[in-house]
Design an enzyme around this catalytic site. Structure first.
Site, mmCIF file in Angstrom:
data_model
loop_
_atom_site.group_PDB
_atom_site.id
_atom_site.type_symbol
_atom_site.label_atom_id
_atom_site.label_comp_id
_atom_site.label_asym_id
_atom_site.label_seq_id
_atom_site.Cartn_x
_atom_site.Cartn_y
_atom_site.Cartn_z
ATOM 1 N N GLY A 56 0.846 -1.192 0.000
ATOM 2 C CA GLY A 56 0.000 0.000 0.000
ATOM 3 C C GLY A 56 0.879 1.238 0.000
ATOM 4 C CB CYS A 83 5.308 -3.943 -0.078
ATOM 5 S SG CYS A 83 6.044 -2.362 -0.482
ATOM 6 C CE1 TYR A 84 1.450 1.176 5.660
ATOM 7 C CE2 TYR A 84 -0.290 -0.488 5.544
ATOM 8 C CZ TYR A 84 0.243 0.665 6.114
ATOM 9 O OH TYR A 84 -0.434 1.310 7.127
ATOM 10 C CG HIS A 169 5.320 -5.844 -4.665
ATOM 11 N ND1 HIS A 169 4.070 -5.661 -4.114
ATOM 12 C CD2 HIS A 169 6.013 -4.714 -4.395
ATOM 13 C CE1 HIS A 169 4.000 -4.470 -3.548
ATOM 14 N NE2 HIS A 169 5.169 -3.881 -3.707
ATOM 15 C CD GLU A 171 2.334 -8.664 -5.138
ATOM 16 O OE1 GLU A 171 3.173 -9.387 -4.563
ATOM 17 O OE2 GLU A 171 2.088 -7.509 -4.777
ATOM 18 C CG ASP A 225 -18.969 -11.637 -18.554
ATOM 19 O OD1 ASP A 225 -18.202 -12.597 -18.780
ATOM 20 O OD2 ASP A 225 -18.592 -10.453 -18.540
ATOM 21 C CE LYS A 366 -14.886 -11.684 -20.541
ATOM 22 N NZ LYS A 366 -16.170 -10.977 -20.500
#
Ligand code: XMP
Length: 510
Positions: A56, A83-84, A169, A171, A225, A366
């Protein structure tokens, strides 16, 4: 009730927060992003196997910095701070965080003191950093398990309590073996089962929906969808679901027949097609302002749904194909980051309809919807079809929507699609179509000069439609498209190719 193992990610506002969920779901564990200030009791009720604090933009030592419910630190479940989130752990357990020189981009992480979190990632790996604070002093009972040249405590652990913090990070794809780190945490430390499959999603969703009472109205557009939402609900409650498809005259060439045929041939759902072409085109007559056109199309949809509900009701539920990114963007599940936009697929239904909203896809991304669609037997042709805007050709026709311009846009777009398919390009691009406005140019046909319309071909590549790049199509394909358009559509004299990316342009012209 089927219970899946899950990891909860507390969102402290990083642009990467929901990538953490994406990555975890990619190895078949259910992960959910929740606001950072979720109350402890609510979090307990969700029964997670482990908790991740996202990154963040804030500094833990500032007044008003976002902090989780303090009991969460004592939850006796594995915790991972990124991180944060890492700095929150340092700060909470008695370490010290200080302002540091900004570290942004690649750093080399050196792994120290063997830990289950960093096991198998290698001794020295590229790690993606994006921070301005760092852990100056780590808390008691924690040890350093990794460092970079600039951060001496880039990865820390309290192994007894399974609490971990990493400054980088895992990710983002730029972190080498980042997924391995998430896997180590989720599978080995949290011991979560890999039971998040689209088969288990279908089973759980159908079982949940089968408990609802009352009838469901679902507007289907022929897109993936709304089709998948309808099929899931149908599996659960059969013909208590009624689907309505509105032909607004603004669809792609012959699309109305194709959609009706697809539903009638493949699915046993209660399906009504409403031909409202004249109604829509009548309302759009003389209207040139893009926003006004969007508004008129939206209002007509609402009118038709309302009439349908009156004549085919009573309905208790309105089904929508809302996806997880829409839920996140609408701020329902957002941490401190600004609300991006409020999302409603069908906005503005009158209050007296008093419909409750059913959103069976609100947990899915998706690509997950595509997998569900394939399992439910949605034809490949629909799965591969490019996205199409809700207001349809009203936003691809510049100026007034007329029958003539509709025909040009439909036929020219069909030619674009056919030629891309023939050349093997259709599946490589995000969208490909032809737009038309009122501008004209001179051409010669035989010995005669003719004043005809200019068609604009737009072909773009994109990952998520937030940004897009114009596609560098081979000239031979463009030449073929151009020849066919001017030969097959009498009214067109010029064909142009749009070479603007998003930003600053958008994908649609209006
Ligand atoms: P823009 O033109 O904003 O479009 O770059 C981004 C993506 O969204 C689609 N689009 C819409 N989809 N309702 C929709 O359902 C709309 O009003 C709408 N406007 C644009 C567009 O086709 C592209 O994929």
């Amino acid at each position: 009730m089927i219970r899946l193992d899950k990891i909860i990610v507390l969102d402290f506002g990083s642009q990467y927060s929901h990538l953490i969920c994406r990555r975890i779901r990619e190895f078949s564990v259910y992960a959910e992003l929740v606001p950072y200030d979720i109350p402890y009791e609510k979090l307990k009720e969700m029964n997670p196997k482990g908790i991740i604090f996202s990154g963040g933009p804030s500094s833990v030592y500032n007044n008003g910095a976002p902090k989780p419910d303090s009991q969460i630190f004592q939850i006796q479940l594995p915790l991972l701070g990124i991180c944060y989130g890492h700095q929150l752990i340092v700060d909470n357990f008695g370490g010290r965080v200080k302002r540091a020189n900004k570290e942004y981009g690649h750093s080399i992480l050196t792994v120290d003191n063997g830990s289950s979190l960093l096991s198998g990632v290698g001794n020295s790996v590229r790690a993606w950093m994006s921070h301005g604070d760092e852990a100056e002093k780590i808390p008691e009972n924690f040890e350093i398990i990794g460092h970079t040249e600039r951060s001496h405590a880039a990865a820390i652990a309290n192994k007894q309590q399974s609490i971990y913090g990493i400054q980088f990070h895992p990710e983002v794809v730029h972190t080498e073996n980042g997924v391995q780190i998430l896997k180590n945490f989720v599978l080995n430390i949290c011991k979560a089962r890999q039971d998040w499959t689209m088969e288990s999603f279908i089973e759980k969703t159908v079982s949940d929906i089968s408990k609802i009472e009352g009838n469901v109205l679902c507007g289907v557009s022929g897109g993936i969808d709304s089709t998948v939402a309808a099929l899931l609900i149908h599996k659960a409650i059969g013909n208590r679901l009624k689907c309505v498809f509105v032909d607004n005259g603004l669809l792609r060439l012959n699309e109305e027949q194709e959609i009706e045929k697809m539903f009638r041939d493949n699915f046993a759902v209660d399906f009504t097609a409403v031909n409202a072409k004249a109604q829509f085109l009548g309302k759009l007559k003389g209207v040139t302002d893009p926003e006004m056109k969007r508004k008129i199309v939206g209002e007509e949809f609402v009118r038709i749904f309302t009439d349908f509900a009156k004549t085919h009701g009573p309905f208790r539920w309105l089904a929508q194909g809302t996806l997880y990114p829409d839920v996140i963007e609408s701020g329902v599940s957002k941490g401190p980051a600004a609300v991006i936009k409020t999302h409603h697929n069908v906005g503005g239904l009158p209050d007296w309809l008093k419909l409750e909203i059913l959103e069976p896809l609100r947990e899915l991304y998706k690509d997950e919807v595509r997998k569900v669609a394939a399992i439910l037997g949605v034809p490949q042709k629909l799965l591969a079809r490019h996205p199409f805007p809700g207001p349809g050709l009203a936003v691809r026709i510049i100026g007034e929507v007329t029958e003539k311009k509709l025909n040009i846009a439909k036929t020219a777009s069909k030619i674009v699609e056919e030629e891309l398919e023939a050349a093997g390009w259709y599946d490589k691009v995000w969208q490909a179509y032809a737009a038309v406005g009122d501008d004209k140019a001179v051409g010669v046909v035989g010995d005669e000069r003719k004043y005809g319309n200019i068609v604009m071909i737009r072909v773009v590549e994109s990952i998520d439609a937030m940004t897009a790049d114009w596609t560098r199509l081979p000239h031979e394909i463009l030449a073929k498209i151009s020849n066919r358009i001017t030969n097959e559509i009498d009214e067109v004299t010029w064909v142009s190719y749009v070479v603007s990316s998003k930003p600053p342009a958008t994908i649609e012209p209006q």
